[in-house]
Design an enzyme around this catalytic site. Sequence first.
Site, PDB file in Angstrom:
ATOM      1  N   SER A 181       0.844  -1.193   0.000  1.00  0.00           N
ATOM      2  CA  SER A 181       0.000   0.000   0.000  1.00  0.00           C
ATOM      3  C   SER A 181       0.879   1.243   0.000  1.00  0.00           C
ATOM      4  O   SER A 181       2.027   1.194   0.461  1.00  0.00           O
ATOM      5  CB  SER A 181      -0.874  -0.006   1.260  1.00  0.00           C
ATOM      6  OG  SER A 181      -1.559   1.214   1.398  1.00  0.00           O
ATOM      7  N   TYR A 196      -2.489   0.462  10.604  1.00  0.00           N
ATOM      8  CA  TYR A 196      -2.346  -0.074   9.243  1.00  0.00           C
ATOM      9  C   TYR A 196      -0.961   0.261   8.686  1.00  0.00           C
ATOM     10  O   TYR A 196      -0.318  -0.579   8.057  1.00  0.00           O
ATOM     11  CB  TYR A 196      -3.453   0.514   8.375  1.00  0.00           C
ATOM     12  CG  TYR A 196      -3.527  -0.007   6.960  1.00  0.00           C
ATOM     13  CD1 TYR A 196      -3.720  -1.358   6.703  1.00  0.00           C
ATOM     14  CD2 TYR A 196      -3.442   0.863   5.876  1.00  0.00           C
ATOM     15  CE1 TYR A 196      -3.802  -1.824   5.394  1.00  0.00           C
ATOM     16  CE2 TYR A 196      -3.523   0.405   4.571  1.00  0.00           C
ATOM     17  CZ  TYR A 196      -3.709  -0.948   4.336  1.00  0.00           C
ATOM     18  OH  TYR A 196      -3.791  -1.409   3.042  1.00  0.00           O
TER      19      TYR A 196
HETATM   20  C1  8X3 Z   1      -5.001   1.610   1.020  1.00  0.00           C
HETATM   21  C2  8X3 Z   1      -4.541   2.986   0.817  1.00  0.00           C
HETATM   22  O1  8X3 Z   1      -4.174   5.327   1.744  1.00  0.00           O
HETATM   23  O2  8X3 Z   1      -6.081   4.110   2.612  1.00  0.00           O
HETATM   24  O3  8X3 Z   1      -4.009   0.675   1.165  1.00  0.00           O
HETATM   25  O4  8X3 Z   1      -3.876   3.529   3.264  1.00  0.00           O
HETATM   26  S1  8X3 Z   1      -4.672   3.995   2.198  1.00  0.00           S
END
Ligand code: 8X3
Length: 245
Positions: free
Chosen positions: A131, A144
């Site tokens: 990502s 994340y």
């Molecule tokens: C997804 C993109 O910018 O929401 O992996 O992290 S973001």
Amino acid sequence: MTGRVAVVTGASSGIGAATARRLAAEGFDVVVGARRIDRLEALAAEIGGRAVGLDVTDQASVDAFCAAVPECAVLVNNAGGALGLDPVAEADLDRWEAMYATNVLGVIRVTKALLPAIVASGDGHIVTVGSIAAHEPYPGGAGYNAAKFGVRAAMSVLRQELLGQPVRVTEIDPGMVETEFSIVRFGGDEARAAKVYEGVTPLTADDVADCIAFAVTRPSHVNIDAMIVLARDQAGARHVHRHTP
Ligand code: 8X3
């Protein structure tokens, strides 16, 4: 037709499903893995592939999956995702652990289990869907971000450890892709998920599958190490141009 076996994890929807379709079109013998077996079987029937249930967080599930897939040349580690957008001060650590379990340990668990077959193929390739969040931290992203930075580090290590072996290691890092990603991130809140893409032309799952297919179909001596892929309307993790209607 290459007839080589390609495994795609998290293949029941979104980037995983699009990648499975695309690799089947490229002539791979595709094995799709995910927890949602009904959707997986429909996809496998559509593309002439094989569906095998897979929970990347469960060692017994991964072992059973690998027993059903004795040959593998290409592995696309797509299973993963975000849960919430919590600031550090309000972190729900159960969700952060779950993100680490899927995005980091899940990728490593599947890769480790399939690695002997991938090496034995004589021309293996491990592609991980990361990502933009693996490159740019953003407020609310820490859980994340940490997971995606983590898996990027692990797969970069793997690239070095496999040097000299007939295996390529690639990371594809997309930005905004309109899939179920944001619906899952926001616990099923479709209105909140839709706001993420408001006024923007985001990437589609097919756009990312196209990049994966490009990496996989280069000649064997060409290793696309990493590719960051953003929509034209996105110039950074949180730097987005929204068109007004
Ligand atoms: C997804 C993109 O910018 O929401 O992996 O992290 S973001």
